[in-house]
Scaffold this motif. Structure first.
Motif, PDB file in Angstrom:
ATOM      1  N   GLY A  70       0.877  -1.153   0.027  1.00 38.01           N
ATOM      2  CA  GLY A  70       0.095   0.009  -0.120  1.00 38.01           C
ATOM      3  C   GLY A  70       0.711   1.413  -0.057  1.00 38.01           C
ATOM      4  N   CYS A  71       2.090   1.148  -0.071  1.00 40.95           N
ATOM      5  CA  CYS A  71       3.070   2.119  -0.241  1.00 40.95           C
ATOM      6  C   CYS A  71       3.411   2.500  -1.649  1.00 40.95           C
ATOM      7  N   HIS A  72       3.329   3.803  -1.980  1.00 36.67           N
ATOM      8  CA  HIS A  72       3.528   4.273  -3.287  1.00 36.67           C
ATOM      9  C   HIS A  72       4.816   5.045  -3.513  1.00 36.67           C
ATOM     10  N   PHE A  73       5.956   4.397  -3.747  1.00 37.62           N
ATOM     11  CA  PHE A  73       7.020   5.329  -3.814  1.00 37.62           C
ATOM     12  C   PHE A  73       7.144   5.549  -5.520  1.00 37.62           C
ATOM     13  N   HIS A  74       7.300   6.749  -5.902  1.00 36.87           N
ATOM     14  CA  HIS A  74       7.337   6.988  -7.332  1.00 36.87           C
ATOM     15  C   HIS A  74       8.618   6.435  -7.900  1.00 36.87           C
ATOM     16  N   LEU A  75       8.755   6.123  -8.835  1.00 41.54           N
ATOM     17  CA  LEU A  75       9.914   5.829  -9.457  1.00 41.54           C
ATOM     18  C   LEU A  75      11.086   6.920  -9.856  1.00 41.54           C
ATOM     19  N   ASP A  76      10.525   8.170 -10.037  1.00 40.23           N
ATOM     20  CA  ASP A  76      11.306   9.174 -10.108  1.00 40.23           C
ATOM     21  C   ASP A  76      11.522  10.098  -8.920  1.00 40.23           C
ATOM     22  N   SER A  77      11.359   9.368  -7.722  1.00 42.86           N
ATOM     23  CA  SER A  77      11.612  10.256  -6.382  1.00 42.86           C
ATOM     24  C   SER A  77      12.941   9.587  -6.249  1.00 42.86           C
ATOM     25  N   VAL A  78      13.746  10.547  -5.242  1.00 47.66           N
ATOM     26  CA  VAL A  78      14.891  10.174  -4.897  1.00 47.66           C
ATOM     27  C   VAL A  78      14.934   9.944  -3.475  1.00 47.66           C
ATOM     28  N   ILE A  79      15.407   8.531  -2.967  1.00 50.43           N
ATOM     29  CA  ILE A  79      15.104   8.136  -1.721  1.00 50.43           C
ATOM     30  C   ILE A  79      16.536   7.864  -1.214  1.00 50.43           C
ATOM     31  N   ALA A  80      17.339   8.672  -0.428  1.00 55.93           N
ATOM     32  CA  ALA A  80      18.769   8.117   0.099  1.00 55.93           C
ATOM     33  C   ALA A  80      18.819   6.941   1.006  1.00 55.93           C
ATOM     34  N   PRO A  81      19.795   6.230   1.154  1.00 55.94           N
ATOM     35  CA  PRO A  81      19.801   5.067   2.171  1.00 55.94           C
ATOM     36  C   PRO A  81      19.357   5.301   3.499  1.00 55.94           C
ATOM     37  N   GLY A  82      18.882   4.259   3.950  1.00 53.27           N
ATOM     38  CA  GLY A  82      18.685   4.530   5.447  1.00 53.27           C
ATOM     39  C   GLY A  82      17.098   4.869   5.857  1.00 53.27           C
ATOM     40  N   LEU A  83      16.366   4.682   4.947  1.00 54.34           N
ATOM     41  CA  LEU A  83      14.932   5.037   4.980  1.00 54.34           C
ATOM     42  C   LEU A  83      14.281   4.015   6.099  1.00 54.34           C
ATOM     43  N   ARG A  84      13.691   4.350   7.083  1.00 55.69           N
ATOM     44  CA  ARG A  84      12.839   3.498   7.919  1.00 55.69           C
ATOM     45  C   ARG A  84      11.491   3.725   7.868  1.00 55.69           C
ATOM     46  N   LEU A  85      10.593   2.645   7.641  1.00 56.30           N
ATOM     47  CA  LEU A  85       9.099   2.653   7.769  1.00 56.30           C
ATOM     48  C   LEU A  85       8.775   1.619   8.963  1.00 56.30           C
ATOM     49  N   PRO A  86       8.479   2.142  10.195  1.00 53.46           N
ATOM     50  CA  PRO A  86       8.109   1.419  11.172  1.00 53.46           C
ATOM     51  C   PRO A  86       6.879   0.718  10.922  1.00 53.46           C
ATOM     52  N   HIS A  87       5.932   1.333  10.067  1.00 53.21           N
ATOM     53  CA  HIS A  87       4.467   0.740   9.899  1.00 53.21           C
ATOM     54  C   HIS A  87       4.306   1.124   8.537  1.00 53.21           C
ATOM     55  N   PRO A  88       4.945   0.319   7.262  1.00 52.92           N
ATOM     56  CA  PRO A  88       4.907   0.672   6.265  1.00 52.92           C
ATOM     57  C   PRO A  88       3.420   0.553   5.347  1.00 52.92           C
ATOM     58  N   VAL A  89       2.353   1.364   5.671  1.00 45.54           N
ATOM     59  CA  VAL A  89       0.916   1.179   5.033  1.00 45.54           C
ATOM     60  C   VAL A  89       0.617   2.504   4.567  1.00 45.54           C
ATOM     61  N   ALA A  90       0.268   2.802   3.332  1.00 46.69           N
ATOM     62  CA  ALA A  90      -0.165   3.985   2.810  1.00 46.69           C
ATOM     63  C   ALA A  90       0.799   5.170   3.003  1.00 46.69           C
ATOM     64  N   VAL A  91       2.279   4.955   2.729  1.00 48.37           N
ATOM     65  CA  VAL A  91       3.031   5.974   2.629  1.00 48.37           C
ATOM     66  C   VAL A  91       3.308   6.241   1.032  1.00 48.37           C
ATOM     67  N   VAL A  92       2.849   7.726   0.739  1.00 45.27           N
ATOM     68  CA  VAL A  92       3.055   8.051  -0.557  1.00 45.27           C
ATOM     69  C   VAL A  92       4.386   9.072  -0.869  1.00 45.27           C
ATOM     70  N   ILE A  93       5.335   8.801  -1.723  1.00 51.46           N
ATOM     71  CA  ILE A  93       6.325   9.637  -1.769  1.00 51.46           C
ATOM     72  C   ILE A  93       5.986  10.046  -3.332  1.00 51.46           C
ATOM     73  N   GLY A  94       5.799  11.239  -3.563  1.00 52.99           N
ATOM     74  CA  GLY A  94       5.737  11.729  -4.925  1.00 52.99           C
ATOM     75  C   GLY A  94       6.838  11.669  -6.048  1.00 52.99           C
ATOM     76  N   GLN A  95       6.617  12.111  -7.087  1.00 51.79           N
ATOM     77  CA  GLN A  95       7.496  11.841  -8.349  1.00 51.79           C
ATOM     78  C   GLN A  95       8.883  12.788  -8.231  1.00 51.79           C
ATOM     79  N   GLY A  96       8.612  13.860  -7.828  1.00 51.60           N
ATOM     80  CA  GLY A  96      10.114  14.482  -7.653  1.00 51.60           C
ATOM     81  C   GLY A  96      10.558  14.868  -6.470  1.00 51.60           C
ATOM     82  N   VAL A  97      10.091  14.046  -5.242  1.00 46.45           N
ATOM     83  CA  VAL A  97      10.275  14.450  -3.738  1.00 46.45           C
ATOM     84  C   VAL A  97      11.858  13.977  -3.682  1.00 46.45           C
ATOM     85  N   THR A  98      12.666  14.537  -2.803  1.00 47.81           N
ATOM     86  CA  THR A  98      14.107  14.036  -2.587  1.00 47.81           C
ATOM     87  C   THR A  98      13.816  13.805  -0.829  1.00 47.81           C
TER      88      THR A  98
END
Length: 184
Positions: A70-98
Motif C-alpha cells: 500500500g506504499c507508493h514510492f514514485h520511480l522518479d523520487s530520490v530516496i537516500a539510504p537508511g529509510l525507516r518505515l516502522p509501519h509501512p502502510v499507505a506511505v506516498v512519496i511523489g514523483q520529484g520528492v527528495t
C-alpha cells in the motif's frame, strides 16, 4: 565530485535502519519478517530494472510492491539510504520528492507537490509521524520532527518540531545545544 553508492551499501544502510545490523546475511530474515525493510528493498530492486531491457520485470516488482504494502514510492523520487518505515502502510512519496538519509516515515504519510511544479525536499534524520502531509516546494530541515496529522505547507527549520493543520513550529533547537544537526 559525486561518489556513487553501491547497491549493497544502500541495502546495508536500509537494513541497519530496520534492524540495527549491517550484515547482509540478515537481509533475508529481515525481508521475510520486517515489512518496512521488504517494502524499501523491493522498491530499490525495481528501480535499476526500469531503465534496462528488464523494464517489464521492474514494473511488475514495483506494482506488486505497491499492491502488497500500500506504499507508493514514485520511480522518479530520490530516496537516500537508511529509510525507516516502522509501519509501512499507505506511505506516498511523489514523483520529484527528495528524501535524505536516515529518515523515518510512519503510516499514511504523504509527501508530494501542490499546484506548483516543485516537490518537497526532506533532509537527513527527519521523523514524520502518522497521517502527516508535506506538500509543495518546501524544505524540511535536517533533524526536524513533524507531528502526527500535521499538514506542512512551509519550510521547516533544521531541528524544529512542528505540528498542526496548518503546521506551526512548536519548538526550535536550543542554540546552546551543539549536538543538534544544522546548529552552529
Amino acid at each position: 565530485m559525486t561518489r556513487t553508492i553501491r547497491f549493497r551499501d544502500i541495502v546495508r544502510e536500509d537494513l541497519y535502519a530496520a534492524t540495527g545490523h549491517r550484515r547482509l546475511r540478515r537481509a533475508v530474515t529481515a525481508f521475510l519478517f520486517i515489512p518496512g525493510f521488504s517494502t524499501i528493498l523491493l522498491h530499490r530492486l525495481a528501480l535499476p530494472m526500469i531503465r534496462t531491457p528488464l523494464d517489464k520485470l521492474g514494473n511488475l516488482i514495483w506494482a506488486w510492491n505497491v499492491r502488497r504494502s500500500g506504499c507508493h514510492f514514485h520511480l522518479d523520487s530520490v530516496i537516500a539510504p537508511g529509510l525507516r518505515l516502522p509501519h509501512p502502510v499507505a506511505v506516498v512519496i511523489g514523483q520529484g520528492v527528495t528524501v535524505g538519509r536516515n529518515v523515518t516515515l510512519y503510516q499514511s504519510v504523504t509527501i508530494g507537490r501542490s499546484k506548483s511544479e516543485d516537490y518537497p525536499v526532506i533532509e537527513d534524520d527527519v521523523i514524520i509521524y502518522p497521517n502527516a502531509v508535506v506538500i509543495g516546494p518546501i524544505r524540511v530541515g535536517e533533524g526536524a520532527v513533524i507531528g502526527a496529522g500535521s499538514v506542512v505547507l512551509r519550510d521547516v527549520p533544521a531541528g524544529a518540531v512542528v505540528a498542526g493543520n496548518p503546521a506551526r513550529i512548536l519548538k526550535l533547537p536550543d542554540p546552546s545545544d551543539a549536538a543538534l544537526p544544522g546548529v552552529q
